[in-house]
Structures are given as structure tokens and as C-alpha cells.
Design an enzyme around this catalytic site. Sequence first.
Site: not given
Length: 575
Positions: A226, A345, A454
Amino acid sequence: MSGEWGHLGQTLIWAVWVLAAATEGPAADAPVRSTRLGWVRGKQATVLGSTMPVNVFLGIPFAAPPLGPLRFKRPKPALLWNDSRDATSYPKLCLQNSVWLLSDQHFLKVHYPNLEVSEDCLYLNIYAPAHANTGSKLPVMVWFPGGAFETGSASIFDGSALAAYEDVLIVTTQYRLGIFGFFKTGDQHAPGNWAFLDQLAALTWVQENIEFFGGDPHSVTIFGESAGAISVSGLVLSPMASGLFHKAIMESGVAIIPFLRAPDDERNEDLQVIARICGCNVSDSVALLQCLRAKSSEELLDINKKTKSFTRVVDGFFFPDEPLDLLTEKTFNSIPSVIGVNNHECGFLLPMKEFPEILGGSNKSLALHLIHRVLHIPNQYLYLVADQYFYNKHSPVEIRDSFLDLLGDVFFVVPGVVTARYHRDAGAPVYFYEFQHPPECLKDTRPAFVKADHSDEIRFVFGGAFLKGNIVMFEGATEEEKLLSRKMMRYWANFARTGDPNGEGLPLWPAYSQSEQYLKLDLNISVGQKLKEQEVEFWSDTLPLIMSMSTAPPGPPVPLLSLSVLLPFLFSSAP
């Protein structure tokens, strides 16, 4: 930068300490290692299923505390210390809203140590196989945590399992966040990007010291997820980082993700917020900096909560140009890389924090309204998005699923694929993956429709199922999940060793060539081709072309890469 950090006087004093060690020797009950600034005394840890103990060193300073006059400045070298430094306690978090970390622990079924926050936070942690010592020359993997550049910590990740199972050194490091990491005046007095400069300082420390822990400074792989992956991608693009690392892994994030650049009007709005909260003169950069450096950290955190443009900037140094231009011009560090995404995600964790009402289902009107609000796509082009994602979709569940797929495509998949293509075309080896397995332990904390969300892959990469310490990353893993974790650890470590993730006993992972093959990481690993081909073409070619040819009021020429988007919920830091 390296000249300042390799100060001659510090080196001479370090040499004296090394000579003294020949007569004193380390204590038998704890690992002791030298650094160029002094000795550190760590502790040993063990992991499930491995007989290899791990030497753990926590809270080693890689830069001076960025306090007072050093606030909003490039990091300075850490100071020498006397005696042996205790390296058995986690360092404090960089200043942030730690409530976010607490909420993530619940939703992700993880557990972190109780950590305080402080502006004095430029520290790193090291996890090394117990046999490693000077001369071992083991591969080094430096982890940059995520958290939207607003939250996160080196100490919510435990590198013990990866170190023990794969015989590599793991370094987890911290960097300044939010206003502390990105405030800029727009001129030479405070150009910003302090977080990235902190990362450079950490990598410089690794180059100068990691051999004393058994690592090879000529075999350093940087990896992150990320915002951490965005950092890795930025470091690959930066000329300032050349030579500090040799391979890169980007998990769910690259430097061309849309929300990373704030428009000038938002920066101006934020200056007015600063003036209102702190009473500082924002028309004079020198006076503004002097005023802000005199404020308490709590006052600056209050500013941080009420502003939205503390993001990266083209400063002429770390980023000499926009990341997309650096990729296009092929002026980046051409090194082997792994780039990847998860197949959902924006399945739950991210939208849950911004618009939870969509998770139960949606209609096209609401979905298009949210697309306009979130992506800033002009209304006259929304029909194109609707045709691409909502054609022949009628039920609220179908529309919800398509909307969440759209978000994942815009912010993760398409930027990742575009970046991989640029790296490939520059002649660098690239390996692409899509992680597809939703952890079994999360089935009762999120909706059944969620696939690999995610950050789901992190617990597999770090071998969370094998940890025994007070950082819980993967409770209740199934035997199949443990096997997948072992394979992923091996892929990642093989790449750190050789620049190629393949090895004995692993399914073949083809390089990302013109055929665009990629690895599907699931309980049954397989190979795919041309991930989301139509969606990538839509966002990177079709929509920009139509918008550029339109006679309507001009929108951004390349919406994927220049959208002014700030999603405060994006890039949760937790595993």
C-alpha cells in the site's frame, strides 16, 4: 547524502569500539552487535515449525530525532551512544491518529503491542537468523509499512518467521507521517517529502551497518504494501536512492496511484486552516516554519485531522519530475521488481470506512454519484463508465460488485499494470501477481462476497501463522493456508536472493513479458495472462482519448494518472 552520514569521526570511534570488543565479548544471554554508532543488545525469538532462533533488535535509531529545529527538515545522522544500547523494546509510533490501528485490529483479527506515539520515531527493527554474523552476507529485505502516509508502524510487523524459514535478514523501518512527513511551503524553505527522505536515511543506515548483523549491503531488497509499496515505487524512481537497494517488491501500490497529488487549490485551503488553528503567518515561508516549529505536536496533529493535501510533491530532488514522466522517460533505477495486487482491493476494508452503505447493495444512480464524488469524473463522461462497468447489471448486488471492482481497478490494478509495463519496457526483469485467497479467519468479520481484500496477502508473506510473539498476524490459519504462506515466503526470499522468485518445489512464475503472464496466488497456484485487459485499456486509453477529443469543458487529460483524489480511508496499514 551519504557523505554526511558516513562521518569520519563517527567511523573512528566505531573502530575503537570494535577493538574493545575483542577483549570484552558479548554477554551469553542476549545477542550483541556493533554498529557505527555503538553497540546494541537484542533478544532471541523462536517461531513455530523451525529450529532456527532469530536475533531481534528493536528500536535502533537511524537518524536524529526530528524535533524542534529539525522538524520539517531533512533527517540528520543519529548520534553516538555510550555503553550498550538496549534493543529489546519496540520504538514509539510516529505521530498519528492511533485509533485507526485499533479499529483495524478488530476487523483484521490481528493484535499489536501497546505502543505510544512520539515525534521522536526514526527507528528500525532487525530480525536476523541467529547464526548470522559479520561475513554471513545474507540477503536483506527492508520493509516499509503502509497506512496512507497517515498511520502505521514498523512494530506491527514481525519478521521472525520470514528470517527463520528463509535465512534472510528482515528490517522494518518507520518514517514521518502526515503533516510531519509531507508539509511543504512550496519553495526552497520546506520542499516537503520528508517521509521519503527518512526512507533514504534508513537505507543509508542499512548500507553502512547491516553487515555487522550478517547482512549483505550489496543484496538489499525493498518491499512494502500500500503506502509502503508506493514508497518502494517512489524510491525506484528517485535518483537520490540509486545504489541503496538492488531489487524491489510492490504489494498493492505504485507511485502513479491517482490520490497522491493534491491540487493547488486544496493546498491553499490547507494553508488557511493552518492560519486559523495555529495563528501562523502563512504569507511568509520563513515565519511560517518558525511558527510551526514552535507549536506542540498535539497542535500539529489537530491540523493534520482538518487538512487533506499533505502528499508527495515534485521537489526537484527526490522526485525531479512527475512519477509518470520519470517512467515514460525511463530515467528510473532499472532493477528487478515484483509488482502485484489482490483480486478485491476495495472489497470491504477500504469502502467500509468511507461509504459502508454501498456494501449491502446499490443502484446505478447511487453508484454513479459516488464515482463522480470519489473520482471527480465530469458528469458528461459518466455514461462511458456506466457502459464499461454496469452494462446488463440490474440487481443491487451486481451493481455493488461492479462498483467495488471499479474502485480496485482505478486505484490499484490499472496503475500496477501500467507501471509493470514501463519497468518491462525499460529492460528490467518484472514479475506480476494477483493474490486471490481470502483468509479463512476473516470469514466472520466481513461479508461473504469479499474475496482477497486489501492487505490480505501480508500475513502470508510474513509467515504470520508461525509467529509466537506478541504480534499476532494470522490466528487460526488452516494447513492449506500455511502451505500457501510457505510458498509465498519462498517466492519473496528467492527474489531477494537472485532477482528471480522461482526455485525448486515451486510452481513456475513466468516473467512479465509482452504476453503479460502473471501468477495467481491461491491455494492452487496457477498462471494467468493479461490481467483485466479490457479495464486497463478503458482507463489508460479509451476514456482519456474520448475526453481529449471532446468539445465539452476540458477534464484531466489522463484521468487515471492525474485525478485529484484524496481518499483518507485508503491504504490501511494493518496486515
